[in-house]
Design an enzyme around this catalytic site. Sequence first.
Site, PDB file in Angstrom:
ATOM      1  N   PRO A 129      91.603  57.177  -6.183  1.00  0.00           N
ATOM      2  CA  PRO A 129      92.013  58.626  -6.559  1.00  0.00           C
ATOM      3  C   PRO A 129      93.361  58.886  -6.457  1.00  0.00           C
ATOM      4  O   PRO A 129      93.998  58.243  -5.542  1.00  0.00           O
ATOM      5  CB  PRO A 129      91.209  59.461  -5.465  1.00  0.00           C
TER       6      PRO A 129
ATOM      7  N   THR B 126      96.386  59.097  -2.751  1.00  0.00           N
ATOM      8  CA  THR B 126      95.868  57.978  -1.725  1.00  0.00           C
ATOM      9  C   THR B 126      97.079  57.030  -1.309  1.00  0.00           C
ATOM     10  O   THR B 126      96.877  56.293  -0.284  1.00  0.00           O
ATOM     11  CB  THR B 126      94.722  57.247  -2.084  1.00  0.00           C
TER      12      THR B 126
ATOM     13  N   GLU C  29      76.442  85.218   1.204  1.00  0.00           N
ATOM     14  CA  GLU C  29      77.011  84.229   2.058  1.00  0.00           C
ATOM     15  C   GLU C  29      76.236  83.973   3.348  1.00  0.00           C
ATOM     16  O   GLU C  29      75.786  82.939   3.781  1.00  0.00           O
ATOM     17  CB  GLU C  29      78.354  84.597   2.697  1.00  0.00           C
TER      18      GLU C  29
ATOM     19  N   ASP D 247      77.800  78.192  -7.370  1.00  0.00           N
ATOM     20  CA  ASP D 247      76.740  77.318  -6.908  1.00  0.00           C
ATOM     21  C   ASP D 247      75.753  76.689  -8.142  1.00  0.00           C
ATOM     22  O   ASP D 247      75.364  75.589  -7.715  1.00  0.00           O
ATOM     23  CB  ASP D 247      75.661  78.415  -5.861  1.00  0.00           C
TER      24      ASP D 247
END
Length: 682
Positions: A244, A247, A467, A541
Amino acid sequence: MSNNPRNNTSGKDNNDPKMPRFNMNWLYILIITVLSIAFITGGGNSFGLAAGGATQTDATYTKFKQYVDSGYASNVVVNNSEKKLKMYVKAKHIRDVFNQTAQQTGDKPYVNVEYGSTDELEKYLTEVQKQGKILDFSYENKSSSGIFDLLINLAFPIFIIAIWIMLFRRMGGGSGGPGGVFNVGKSKARMYEKGNDLGITFKDVAGQAGAKQEVQEIVEFLKNPKKYTDLGGKIPKGALLVGPPGTGKTLLAKAVAGEAGVPFFSMSGSDFVEMFVGVGASRVRDLFRQAKEKSPCIIFIDEIDAVGRARSKNPAMGGNDERENTLNALLTEMDGFGTNSGVIILAATNRVDMLDSALLRAGRFDREIHVDLPDLTERKEIFQVHLRPIKVDETVDIDFLSRQTPGFSGADIANVCNEAALIAARRNGKSVGKQDFLDAVDRIIGGLEKKTKVMTAAEKRSIALHEAGHATVSWFCQYANPLVKVSIVPRGQALGAAWYLPEERQITTKEQMLDEMCALLGGRAAEELFTGHISTGAMNDLERATKSAFGMIAYAGMSDRLPNICYYNNQEYQFQRPYSDTTAKIIDDEVLKMINGQYERAKQLLTEHKEGHNQLAELLISREVIFAEDVERIFGPRPWVSRSQEIIKENESSTPKLEDMPEAVRLAQEEYEKNKQEDNKE
């Protein structure tokens, strides 16, 4: 015969005198000079060429009178300021004056004459005009300069030459150094004569123990190749670093060159690409030619997918694709030089699935080294490297910071350290403390706090209920990620956020994914249950839950109607779905069924713990930020994650990461007790 194949590869005697290389620039300069001279001198005529394009010659005043008395003059123009005159010659007498035809002299040829007295000249011209020997005479006060006329004549060719140079320099783009476009086929690789000039060794590469072990053999070969060649061994020609972004692939390649102490050629895959056809292939050949002269050495190509993309996946319609030509040249060069020539290629990419299979075969890139995201121990080592130049106080705990940053790459950790230093400087601190690092992590994950954003009381209550719904549902889902804190302070594009510490799992079960999906839907479920309406606040979400459900059904085979089936297709340019329309309808139905099932489960959990959820929401409205211990005080401890609770209690303002290792739990418990004792003493 020499043992070095470079010394006598063409069969020529190296003692022969070397001829100078011909430079095309000199040819262009010569052509431009000849054209300019021809333009100024009128193409080689014996008489000069005036600014107007006509031929002119000089004569004495006596000769001028002879021309006028003979009837050769048509009209005369007198310049008083320079004491000169121009006698324009009649067409039928041009040959008598210039010994040329009218076609050769051009339009209106004239004779330049210098005179003495203006009064005498005017008297003479008036007299010959009355006699009909000239048609007219006039005066002009214009002062002409030879240099000025020359500049006027040169203005146009200079302008054309300047435009030509500018365009070719622009097209050259700095490629190949001096010479611009004429050296565009030269390699743009940046060479370090000794790799250790970079000042980077394996000590500067924290973590990545497996990757460093893989490349250690390359370093040993470059230092002592005879050790391997005497046994008949062949060192890998190339190693491909895959992982990725952030890294440390490029850093690892520089460390290899630094450890080996050999020349290091560094360039990006995009450096091979140019607007001219064939330039990429020419640069590849020039790069390998330089590398062979400097062997043993290392060639590092960063982001090799820019030129190494699979040819079968390229949708180019043209018959001559520049990228394919560059890739073909790269394949030929990698398989063309000798096995033990000492030239080793390192390349880095995060899109290995896009590379051509011919590039990955044995004999080119023999090794594929995976540079993955660091785990807990490696993150701790990376923190130790990046904290060296930072002035930290005694409150900073590297173990705690490494547990707070799961899924962070080395670049992310470097960013955390830098951001913490900036935050400490912003508050005029003398050193960087623990809270600065926590604020930096929140800043990177959630974005910048926007406490000045205006919200109505109804909006604030709706966000708090949303939340609190996430926190409540995740608290009662066994496999949901442990909660760290919940905030309704706007950050970035989000109006509120809940922080979790995901476990670093190698595999994920269906039950774990369903619990996480249920926790994602807890916010929307709380809105519907306790406000009677739903809002756009749950868009992120819902997106994450939908992607997770589709992946479970279409890729992981976790559906009741489509069990053990994977429809994953990595063909980027294949637009046809690997399943029928009937199967697509089944996938859609299963995704909808799974999400709706978890949504009803979230509503059920919220209904069962309605009072606790309401207390949590009211606490959020009043304090704006609550932590895991506040949730535990309302709902009680989570019975199935008792080991995690010990780590959660380590710090009263945030939650460290869960660890399965008993040693990590012991360290967390010891630090928790130590902090408690210090608080009691105070």
